[in-house]
Design a protein around this motif. Sequence first.
Motif, PDB file in Angstrom:
ATOM      1  N   HIS A  38       0.689  -0.863   0.038  1.00  0.00           N
ATOM      2  CA  HIS A  38      -0.053   0.235   0.491  1.00  0.00           C
ATOM      3  C   HIS A  38       1.021   1.282  -0.361  1.00  0.00           C
ATOM      4  N   THR A  39       0.403   2.269  -0.628  1.00  0.00           N
ATOM      5  CA  THR A  39       1.499   3.638  -0.991  1.00  0.00           C
ATOM      6  C   THR A  39       0.637   4.445   0.318  1.00  0.00           C
ATOM      7  N   ILE A  40       1.208   4.660   1.476  1.00  0.00           N
ATOM      8  CA  ILE A  40       1.405   5.849   2.104  1.00  0.00           C
ATOM      9  C   ILE A  40       1.985   7.217   1.940  1.00  0.00           C
ATOM     10  N   LEU A  41       0.872   8.572   1.720  1.00  0.00           N
ATOM     11  CA  LEU A  41       0.682   9.690   1.146  1.00  0.00           C
ATOM     12  C   LEU A  41       0.808  10.278   2.714  1.00  0.00           C
ATOM     13  N   MET A  42       1.845  11.487   2.812  1.00  0.00           N
ATOM     14  CA  MET A  42       2.179  11.886   3.662  1.00  0.00           C
ATOM     15  C   MET A  42       2.503  13.798   3.345  1.00  0.00           C
ATOM     16  N   ASP A  43       1.886  14.579   3.883  1.00  0.00           N
ATOM     17  CA  ASP A  43       1.387  15.860   3.806  1.00  0.00           C
ATOM     18  C   ASP A  43       2.869  16.709   4.317  1.00  0.00           C
ATOM     19  N   ASN A  44       3.459  16.783   3.573  1.00  0.00           N
ATOM     20  CA  ASN A  44       4.692  17.902   3.937  1.00  0.00           C
ATOM     21  C   ASN A  44       4.597  18.973   3.462  1.00  0.00           C
ATOM     22  N   LYS A  45       4.110  20.355   4.581  1.00  0.00           N
ATOM     23  CA  LYS A  45       3.906  21.405   4.305  1.00  0.00           C
ATOM     24  C   LYS A  45       3.669  22.422   5.579  1.00  0.00           C
ATOM     25  N   SER A  46       4.407  23.629   5.751  1.00  0.00           N
ATOM     26  CA  SER A  46       4.574  24.507   6.574  1.00  0.00           C
ATOM     27  C   SER A  46       3.393  25.329   6.588  1.00  0.00           C
ATOM     28  N   ALA A  47       2.799  25.365   8.086  1.00  0.00           N
ATOM     29  CA  ALA A  47       1.522  25.690   8.869  1.00  0.00           C
ATOM     30  C   ALA A  47       1.237  27.132   7.879  1.00  0.00           C
ATOM     31  N   VAL A  48      -0.138  27.267   7.472  1.00  0.00           N
ATOM     32  CA  VAL A  48       0.434  28.807   6.884  1.00  0.00           C
ATOM     33  C   VAL A  48       0.239  29.573   7.983  1.00  0.00           C
ATOM     34  N   ASP A  49       0.458  29.965   9.457  1.00  0.00           N
ATOM     35  CA  ASP A  49       0.347  30.796   9.949  1.00  0.00           C
ATOM     36  C   ASP A  49       1.687  30.843  11.003  1.00  0.00           C
ATOM     37  N   GLY A  50       2.617  30.031  10.223  1.00  0.00           N
ATOM     38  CA  GLY A  50       4.289  29.441  10.102  1.00  0.00           C
ATOM     39  C   GLY A  50       4.054  28.517  11.965  1.00  0.00           C
ATOM     40  N   SER A  51       2.956  28.290  12.807  1.00  0.00           N
ATOM     41  CA  SER A  51       3.265  27.659  13.412  1.00  0.00           C
ATOM     42  C   SER A  51       4.711  26.324  13.954  1.00  0.00           C
ATOM     43  N   TYR A  52       4.474  25.848  12.817  1.00  0.00           N
ATOM     44  CA  TYR A  52       5.272  24.610  12.711  1.00  0.00           C
ATOM     45  C   TYR A  52       5.640  24.814  11.119  1.00  0.00           C
TER      46      TYR A  52
END
Length: 65
Positions: A41-55
Amino acid sequence: MSDPVGRKTMSVPTRRWIVRGVLAVLYIALAISVFVSGRGHTILMDNKSAVDGSYQAFRTVKIFL
């Protein structure tokens, strides 16, 4: 409002925890069955920074199979 039959009912938080527990057990059982059957199975992970810069997103991710 009283229960005319005299049955005891569970509170909403108690029922909520029971449902969450059952769902967690089902999810783990599904994961074990997929692991044992050997299906890929393929596991997709979202690797984006938070819009508000919290992480911030990870710069480098190493994956081991």
